[in-house]
Design a protein around this motif. Sequence first.
Motif, PDB file in Angstrom:
ATOM      1  N   ALA A  85       0.832  -1.209   0.000  1.00 19.52           N
ATOM      2  CA  ALA A  85       0.000   0.000   0.000  1.00 19.52           C
ATOM      3  C   ALA A  85       0.865   1.257   0.000  1.00 19.52           C
ATOM      4  CB  ALA A  85      -0.933  -0.013   1.203  1.00 19.52           C
ATOM      5  N   GLU A  86       1.928   1.242   0.779  1.00 19.74           N
ATOM      6  CA  GLU A  86       2.841   2.388   0.815  1.00 19.74           C
ATOM      7  C   GLU A  86       3.502   2.605  -0.541  1.00 19.74           C
ATOM      8  OE1 GLU A  86       7.187   3.061   2.603  1.00 19.74           O
ATOM      9  OE2 GLU A  86       5.683   2.515   4.092  1.00 19.74           O
ATOM     10  N   GLY A  87       3.944   1.525  -1.167  1.00 24.07           N
ATOM     11  CA  GLY A  87       4.556   1.634  -2.486  1.00 24.07           C
ATOM     12  C   GLY A  87       3.573   2.095  -3.541  1.00 24.07           C
ATOM     13  N   THR A  88       2.320   1.663  -3.425  1.00 21.18           N
ATOM     14  CA  THR A  88       1.281   2.093  -4.358  1.00 21.18           C
ATOM     15  C   THR A  88       1.015   3.582  -4.220  1.00 21.18           C
ATOM     16  OG1 THR A  88       0.280  -0.092  -4.268  1.00 21.18           O
ATOM     17  CG2 THR A  88      -1.093   1.677  -5.099  1.00 21.18           C
ATOM     18  N   GLU A  89       0.943   4.063  -2.982  1.00 24.07           N
ATOM     19  CA  GLU A  89       0.733   5.495  -2.752  1.00 24.07           C
ATOM     20  C   GLU A  89       1.899   6.311  -3.282  1.00 24.07           C
ATOM     21  OE1 GLU A  89       0.054   5.860   1.421  1.00 24.07           O
ATOM     22  OE2 GLU A  89      -1.818   4.721   1.323  1.00 24.07           O
ATOM     23  N   ALA A  90       3.117   5.828  -3.077  1.00 17.94           N
ATOM     24  CA  ALA A  90       4.296   6.527  -3.585  1.00 17.94           C
ATOM     25  C   ALA A  90       4.300   6.544  -5.108  1.00 17.94           C
ATOM     26  CB  ALA A  90       5.573   5.877  -3.057  1.00 17.94           C
ATOM     27  N   ALA A  91       3.883   5.450  -5.730  1.00 15.29           N
ATOM     28  CA  ALA A  91       3.840   5.387  -7.199  1.00 15.29           C
ATOM     29  C   ALA A  91       2.795   6.342  -7.758  1.00 15.29           C
ATOM     30  CB  ALA A  91       3.545   3.961  -7.657  1.00 15.29           C
ATOM     31  N   ASP A  92       1.722   6.584  -6.982  1.00 17.11           N
ATOM     32  CA  ASP A  92       0.676   7.492  -7.422  1.00 17.11           C
ATOM     33  C   ASP A  92       0.972   8.949  -7.096  1.00 17.11           C
ATOM     34  OD1 ASP A  92      -0.759   5.386  -8.416  1.00 17.11           O
ATOM     35  OD2 ASP A  92      -2.035   5.169  -6.641  1.00 17.11           O
ATOM     36  N   SER A  93       1.987   9.219  -6.261  1.00 17.89           N
ATOM     37  CA  SER A  93       2.304  10.591  -5.883  1.00 17.89           C
ATOM     38  C   SER A  93       2.973  11.304  -7.050  1.00 17.89           C
ATOM     39  CB  SER A  93       3.213  10.614  -4.651  1.00 17.89           C
ATOM     40  OG  SER A  93       4.525  10.219  -4.992  1.00 17.89           O
ATOM     41  N   PRO A  94       2.896  12.643  -7.072  1.00 16.55           N
ATOM     42  CA  PRO A  94       3.495  13.397  -8.180  1.00 16.55           C
ATOM     43  C   PRO A  94       5.002  13.204  -8.299  1.00 16.55           C
ATOM     44  CG  PRO A  94       2.084  14.805  -6.835  1.00 16.55           C
ATOM     45  CD  PRO A  94       2.180  13.490  -6.147  1.00 16.55           C
ATOM     46  N   THR A  95       5.697  13.050  -7.168  1.00 21.81           N
ATOM     47  CA  THR A  95       7.155  12.879  -7.227  1.00 21.81           C
ATOM     48  C   THR A  95       7.533  11.441  -7.484  1.00 21.81           C
ATOM     49  OG1 THR A  95       7.308  12.527  -4.841  1.00 21.81           O
ATOM     50  CG2 THR A  95       7.550  14.794  -5.640  1.00 21.81           C
ATOM     51  N   GLY A  96       6.620  10.506  -7.149  1.00 17.81           N
ATOM     52  CA  GLY A  96       6.884   9.097  -7.367  1.00 17.81           C
ATOM     53  C   GLY A  96       7.849   8.501  -6.380  1.00 17.81           C
ATOM     54  N   GLU A  97       8.089   9.210  -5.268  1.00 21.49           N
ATOM     55  CA  GLU A  97       9.035   8.712  -4.283  1.00 21.49           C
ATOM     56  C   GLU A  97       8.358   8.470  -2.955  1.00 21.49           C
ATOM     57  OE1 GLU A  97      12.615  10.832  -3.856  1.00 21.49           O
ATOM     58  OE2 GLU A  97      12.979  10.961  -5.989  1.00 21.49           O
ATOM     59  N   SER A  98       8.797   7.443  -2.284  1.00 21.60           N
ATOM     60  CA  SER A  98       8.301   7.119  -0.961  1.00 21.60           C
ATOM     61  C   SER A  98       9.005   7.985   0.061  1.00 21.60           C
ATOM     62  CB  SER A  98       8.551   5.635  -0.673  1.00 21.60           C
ATOM     63  OG  SER A  98       8.190   5.329   0.632  1.00 21.60           O
ATOM     64  N   THR A  99       8.277   8.391   1.106  1.00 26.86           N
ATOM     65  CA  THR A  99       8.883   9.208   2.142  1.00 26.86           C
ATOM     66  C   THR A  99       9.621   8.343   3.155  1.00 26.86           C
ATOM     67  OG1 THR A  99       6.825   9.143   3.393  1.00 26.86           O
ATOM     68  CG2 THR A  99       7.173  11.031   1.917  1.00 26.86           C
ATOM     69  N   GLU A 100       9.310   7.078   3.206  1.00 25.05           N
ATOM     70  CA  GLU A 100       9.918   6.181   4.186  1.00 25.05           C
ATOM     71  C   GLU A 100      10.158   4.831   3.529  1.00 25.05           C
ATOM     72  OE1 GLU A 100       8.407   3.919   8.205  1.00 25.05           O
ATOM     73  OE2 GLU A 100       7.472   5.798   7.641  1.00 25.05           O
ATOM     74  N   ARG A 101      11.293   4.216   3.828  1.00 26.60           N
ATOM     75  CA  ARG A 101      11.586   2.886   3.290  1.00 26.60           C
ATOM     76  C   ARG A 101      11.395   1.877   4.387  1.00 26.60           C
ATOM     77  NH1 ARG A 101      15.362   1.689  -1.143  1.00 26.60           N
ATOM     78  NH2 ARG A 101      14.744   3.196  -2.670  1.00 26.60           N
ATOM     79  N   ARG A 102      10.689   0.793   4.074  1.00 24.35           N
ATOM     80  CA  ARG A 102      10.466  -0.276   5.027  1.00 24.35           C
ATOM     81  C   ARG A 102      10.834  -1.589   4.394  1.00 24.35           C
ATOM     82  NH1 ARG A 102       4.469   0.167   6.819  1.00 24.35           N
ATOM     83  NH2 ARG A 102       5.012  -1.949   7.388  1.00 24.35           N
ATOM     84  N   SER A 103      11.160  -2.523   5.237  1.00 24.38           N
ATOM     85  CA  SER A 103      11.467  -3.851   4.760  1.00 24.38           C
ATOM     86  C   SER A 103      10.553  -4.835   5.479  1.00 24.38           C
ATOM     87  CB  SER A 103      12.930  -4.190   5.044  1.00 24.38           C
ATOM     88  OG  SER A 103      13.221  -5.455   4.542  1.00 24.38           O
ATOM     89  N   SER A 104      10.208  -5.895   4.800  1.00 24.07           N
ATOM     90  CA  SER A 104       9.300  -6.874   5.358  1.00 24.07           C
ATOM     91  C   SER A 104       9.645  -8.244   4.833  1.00 24.07           C
ATOM     92  CB  SER A 104       7.873  -6.501   4.956  1.00 24.07           C
ATOM     93  OG  SER A 104       6.956  -7.387   5.494  1.00 24.07           O
ATOM     94  N   PRO A 105       9.210  -9.313   5.519  1.00 20.07           N
ATOM     95  CA  PRO A 105       9.480 -10.661   5.000  1.00 20.07           C
ATOM     96  C   PRO A 105       8.942 -10.810   3.589  1.00 20.07           C
ATOM     97  CG  PRO A 105       8.543 -10.756   7.198  1.00 20.07           C
ATOM     98  CD  PRO A 105       8.483  -9.323   6.763  1.00 20.07           C
TER      99      PRO A 105
END
Length: 109
Positions: A85-105
Motif C-alpha cells: 500500500a505504501e509503495g502504491t501510494e508513492a507510485a501514485d504521488s506526483p514525485t513518485g518517491e516514498s517518504t519512508e523505506r520499510r522492509s518486510s518478510p
Amino acid sequence: MGQPAVRRVSLSFPGVTDYALYRKIGVVSRRASQAPLSTVQNNLYSQSLTGSLFGYGAVASEIAGNGGFAYRTITDSPAVRALVAEGTEAADSPTGESTERRSSPGCLE
C-alpha cells in the motif's frame, strides 16, 4: 500393478520492491511475473484461524488489466500488505518517491 504416484512440487517466491510486485513459481522450471506498483488497484490481506495462531496469512493485489497477484502462506501478511500500500501510494504521488523505506518478510532487496 498401478501407476506410480507422482507428486507435483512447486515453490513460490514473492517479492516487493519500491517499484513492482514480483512472483517466481517453480522448482525445476521457473515462471516469473512482475507488476508495477502503479497498476495496483486493490490490496488486501486475510488470515485463517490457523494462520493467526502460527503467524501467516495471504496478501492479494488486484492489478489493472492483469487480474492480480496472490501471495499465500507468508509470514507477517499485514506488514507486507502495508508495504504494498505504501509503495502504491508513492507510485501514485506526483514525485513518485516514498517518504519512508520499510522492509518486510518476502521483500526483494
